[in-house]
Design a protein around this motif. Sequence first.
Motif, PDB file in Angstrom:
ATOM      1  N   VAL A  96       0.840  -1.196   0.000  1.00  0.00           N
ATOM      2  CA  VAL A  96       0.000   0.000   0.000  1.00  0.00           C
ATOM      3  C   VAL A  96       0.879   1.252   0.000  1.00  0.00           C
ATOM      4  CG1 VAL A  96      -1.633   1.341   1.399  1.00  0.00           C
ATOM      5  CG2 VAL A  96      -2.037  -1.084   1.014  1.00  0.00           C
ATOM      6  N   MET A  97       1.945   1.242   0.787  1.00  0.00           N
ATOM      7  CA  MET A  97       2.867   2.389   0.808  1.00  0.00           C
ATOM      8  C   MET A  97       3.535   2.582  -0.557  1.00  0.00           C
ATOM      9  SD  MET A  97       2.479   3.822   3.654  1.00  0.00           S
ATOM     10  CE  MET A  97       3.782   5.010   3.536  1.00  0.00           C
ATOM     11  N   LEU A  98       3.878   1.501  -1.224  1.00  0.00           N
ATOM     12  CA  LEU A  98       4.448   1.612  -2.571  1.00  0.00           C
ATOM     13  C   LEU A  98       3.453   2.219  -3.554  1.00  0.00           C
ATOM     14  CD1 LEU A  98       6.390  -1.764  -2.916  1.00  0.00           C
ATOM     15  CD2 LEU A  98       7.365   0.529  -2.935  1.00  0.00           C
ATOM     16  N   VAL A  99       2.201   1.788  -3.480  1.00  0.00           N
ATOM     17  CA  VAL A  99       1.175   2.332  -4.370  1.00  0.00           C
ATOM     18  C   VAL A  99       0.970   3.818  -4.074  1.00  0.00           C
ATOM     19  CG1 VAL A  99      -1.277   2.254  -4.965  1.00  0.00           C
ATOM     20  CG2 VAL A  99       0.023   0.142  -4.774  1.00  0.00           C
ATOM     21  N   LEU A 100       0.891   4.175  -2.800  1.00  0.00           N
ATOM     22  CA  LEU A 100       0.698   5.580  -2.435  1.00  0.00           C
ATOM     23  C   LEU A 100       1.873   6.445  -2.886  1.00  0.00           C
ATOM     24  CD1 LEU A 100      -0.902   5.268   1.114  1.00  0.00           C
ATOM     25  CD2 LEU A 100      -2.036   5.843  -1.044  1.00  0.00           C
ATOM     26  N   SER A 101       3.088   5.954  -2.714  1.00  0.00           N
ATOM     27  CA  SER A 101       4.248   6.735  -3.160  1.00  0.00           C
ATOM     28  C   SER A 101       4.275   6.852  -4.681  1.00  0.00           C
ATOM     29  CB  SER A 101       5.554   6.137  -2.631  1.00  0.00           C
ATOM     30  OG  SER A 101       5.865   4.933  -3.284  1.00  0.00           O
ATOM     31  N   MET A 103       1.573   6.920  -6.569  1.00  0.00           N
ATOM     32  CA  MET A 103       0.528   7.894  -6.878  1.00  0.00           C
ATOM     33  C   MET A 103       1.026   9.324  -6.645  1.00  0.00           C
ATOM     34  SD  MET A 103      -2.902   6.149  -5.385  1.00  0.00           S
ATOM     35  CE  MET A 103      -4.055   5.416  -6.522  1.00  0.00           C
ATOM     36  N   LEU A 104       1.766   9.522  -5.561  1.00  0.00           N
ATOM     37  CA  LEU A 104       2.337  10.841  -5.296  1.00  0.00           C
ATOM     38  C   LEU A 104       3.320  11.234  -6.385  1.00  0.00           C
ATOM     39  CD1 LEU A 104       2.770  13.336  -3.517  1.00  0.00           C
ATOM     40  CD2 LEU A 104       4.497  12.013  -2.276  1.00  0.00           C
ATOM     41  N   ARG A 105       4.148  10.302  -6.774  1.00  0.00           N
ATOM     42  CA  ARG A 105       5.115  10.573  -7.846  1.00  0.00           C
ATOM     43  C   ARG A 105       4.397  10.894  -9.157  1.00  0.00           C
ATOM     44  NH1 ARG A 105      10.275   9.849  -7.724  1.00  0.00           N
ATOM     45  NH2 ARG A 105      11.545   9.488  -9.553  1.00  0.00           N
ATOM     46  N   LEU A 106       3.332  10.170  -9.461  1.00  0.00           N
ATOM     47  CA  LEU A 106       2.546  10.447 -10.659  1.00  0.00           C
ATOM     48  C   LEU A 106       1.935  11.848 -10.590  1.00  0.00           C
ATOM     49  CD1 LEU A 106       1.255   9.450 -13.340  1.00  0.00           C
ATOM     50  CD2 LEU A 106      -0.650   8.622 -11.937  1.00  0.00           C
ATOM     51  N   LYS A 107       1.410  12.217  -9.424  1.00  0.00           N
ATOM     52  CA  LYS A 107       0.823  13.549  -9.238  1.00  0.00           C
ATOM     53  C   LYS A 107       1.875  14.626  -9.490  1.00  0.00           C
ATOM     54  CE  LYS A 107      -1.123  16.460  -5.599  1.00  0.00           C
ATOM     55  NZ  LYS A 107      -0.023  17.394  -5.452  1.00  0.00           N
ATOM     56  N   LEU A 108       3.059  14.461  -8.935  1.00  0.00           N
ATOM     57  CA  LEU A 108       4.129  15.439  -9.145  1.00  0.00           C
ATOM     58  C   LEU A 108       4.543  15.489 -10.615  1.00  0.00           C
ATOM     59  CD1 LEU A 108       6.307  14.670  -5.997  1.00  0.00           C
ATOM     60  CD2 LEU A 108       4.778  16.632  -6.354  1.00  0.00           C
ATOM     61  N   TYR A 109       4.604  14.344 -11.243  1.00  0.00           N
ATOM     62  CA  TYR A 109       4.986  14.272 -12.651  1.00  0.00           C
ATOM     63  C   TYR A 109       3.956  14.976 -13.529  1.00  0.00           C
ATOM     64  CZ  TYR A 109       7.435  12.279 -16.628  1.00  0.00           C
ATOM     65  OH  TYR A 109       8.159  12.125 -17.771  1.00  0.00           O
ATOM     66  N   TYR A 169      -2.594  10.358 -21.794  1.00  0.00           N
ATOM     67  CA  TYR A 169      -3.364   9.120 -21.652  1.00  0.00           C
ATOM     68  C   TYR A 169      -2.659   8.130 -20.735  1.00  0.00           C
ATOM     69  CZ  TYR A 169      -6.592  10.167 -25.458  1.00  0.00           C
ATOM     70  OH  TYR A 169      -7.560  10.710 -26.244  1.00  0.00           O
ATOM     71  N   TRP A 170      -1.361   7.974 -20.922  1.00  0.00           N
ATOM     72  CA  TRP A 170      -0.620   6.994 -20.121  1.00  0.00           C
ATOM     73  C   TRP A 170      -0.628   7.357 -18.647  1.00  0.00           C
ATOM     74  CZ3 TRP A 170      -0.026   2.385 -21.714  1.00  0.00           C
ATOM     75  CH2 TRP A 170       0.147   2.129 -23.061  1.00  0.00           C
ATOM     76  N   ARG A 171      -0.592   8.643 -18.343  1.00  0.00           N
ATOM     77  CA  ARG A 171      -0.613   9.066 -16.939  1.00  0.00           C
ATOM     78  C   ARG A 171      -1.997   8.847 -16.328  1.00  0.00           C
ATOM     79  NH1 ARG A 171       2.826  13.960 -19.010  1.00  0.00           N
ATOM     80  NH2 ARG A 171       4.748  12.803 -19.273  1.00  0.00           N
ATOM     81  N   VAL A 172      -3.046   9.085 -17.102  1.00  0.00           N
ATOM     82  CA  VAL A 172      -4.401   8.786 -16.615  1.00  0.00           C
ATOM     83  C   VAL A 172      -4.534   7.283 -16.391  1.00  0.00           C
ATOM     84  CG1 VAL A 172      -6.844   8.785 -17.245  1.00  0.00           C
ATOM     85  CG2 VAL A 172      -5.456  10.813 -17.690  1.00  0.00           C
ATOM     86  N   THR A 173      -4.060   6.502 -17.354  1.00  0.00           N
ATOM     87  CA  THR A 173      -4.123   5.042 -17.242  1.00  0.00           C
ATOM     88  C   THR A 173      -3.355   4.552 -16.023  1.00  0.00           C
ATOM     89  OG1 THR A 173      -4.276   4.877 -19.651  1.00  0.00           O
ATOM     90  CG2 THR A 173      -3.673   2.880 -18.464  1.00  0.00           C
ATOM     91  N   ALA A 174      -2.181   5.117 -15.796  1.00  0.00           N
ATOM     92  CA  ALA A 174      -1.381   4.718 -14.636  1.00  0.00           C
ATOM     93  C   ALA A 174      -2.114   5.035 -13.336  1.00  0.00           C
ATOM     94  CB  ALA A 174      -0.022   5.424 -14.662  1.00  0.00           C
ATOM     95  N   GLY A 175      -2.762   6.185 -13.270  1.00  0.00           N
ATOM     96  CA  GLY A 175      -3.514   6.541 -12.064  1.00  0.00           C
ATOM     97  C   GLY A 175      -4.674   5.595 -11.814  1.00  0.00           C
ATOM     98  N   TRP A 186      -4.903   2.496 -12.901  1.00  0.00           N
ATOM     99  CA  TRP A 186      -4.343   1.188 -12.547  1.00  0.00           C
ATOM    100  C   TRP A 186      -3.888   1.162 -11.093  1.00  0.00           C
ATOM    101  CZ3 TRP A 186      -4.640  -3.526 -14.109  1.00  0.00           C
ATOM    102  CH2 TRP A 186      -3.738  -4.463 -13.635  1.00  0.00           C
ATOM    103  N   MET A 187      -3.224   2.229 -10.646  1.00  0.00           N
ATOM    104  CA  MET A 187      -2.775   2.274  -9.244  1.00  0.00           C
ATOM    105  C   MET A 187      -3.960   2.272  -8.291  1.00  0.00           C
ATOM    106  SD  MET A 187       0.410   4.883  -9.265  1.00  0.00           S
ATOM    107  CE  MET A 187       1.071   5.221 -10.878  1.00  0.00           C
ATOM    108  N   GLY A 188      -5.048   2.917  -8.680  1.00  0.00           N
ATOM    109  CA  GLY A 188      -6.255   2.883  -7.864  1.00  0.00           C
ATOM    110  C   GLY A 188      -6.818   1.480  -7.753  1.00  0.00           C
TER     111      GLY A 188
END
Length: 174
Positions: free
Chosen positions: A28-33, A35-41, A49-55, A57-59
Motif C-alpha cells: 500500500v505504501m508503494l502504491v501511495l508513493s 501515486m504521489l510521484r505520478l501527481k508530481l509528474y 493518456y498513459w498518466r491517466v491510465t497509470a492513475g 491502474w494504481m487505484g
Amino acid sequence: MLIAIQPGDSTQSKLLRPLVYLWIGQNVMLVLSSMLRLKLYVEIYLLTYWRVTAGIWMGLVAIGLVLIVIRIAQNRSHRWLIRMNLIAGLATLYVCSLIDFDAMIASYNVAHSRAAGGGITLIPTDSGVRFELHFTAAAPSLPYRTTSDHPPITAPIHGCHHDEPSRDNSTSVS
C-alpha cells in the motif's frame, strides 16, 4: 500469501497474519508513493493518456490490496475476493466509459499551462500528445494564445495539420 491463509485455519493464520498485513502495508505504501510521484509528474509535465491510465491502474491495485485485507480479516473465501475484484474492475470500466478523457486531458493541460506560464498559455512538453486527442479536446485550447511574440497554439483535430493563417494573419499554424 492468500494460499497460506485459508478461511477457518486458525493455527497457521495466527503466525502468518501479522506478516501478511505487514507485506500488504508495504505494498500500500508503494502504491501511495507511486501515486504521489505520478501527481508530481503530471504537475510538471502535464497530463497524458498513459498518466491517466497509470492513475486508474494504481487505484485498482490499492482497491485489490484493501480487498485482500478485508478477505483475511473477515475470513472470506477466494471466490469472494475474485468476485469483488471483478466488480471493481467492471465498475472502473463502466465509469471510464462515461468520461471524455480527451476533453479532460486537454482542459487540464490548458488550465495548468495558463496558470503556470504567466504570459504563456500553452506549454507543449510532450510533442505527440496533442495529436493523439479526439476532436473534443481541441475546444479548450483553441481560444488561448501565447504572448504576442509567438504564433497561437491550437490543438489539431484528429491529428490533422492545419495550414490556415492565424487570427492575426501574420503567421501560420502547422
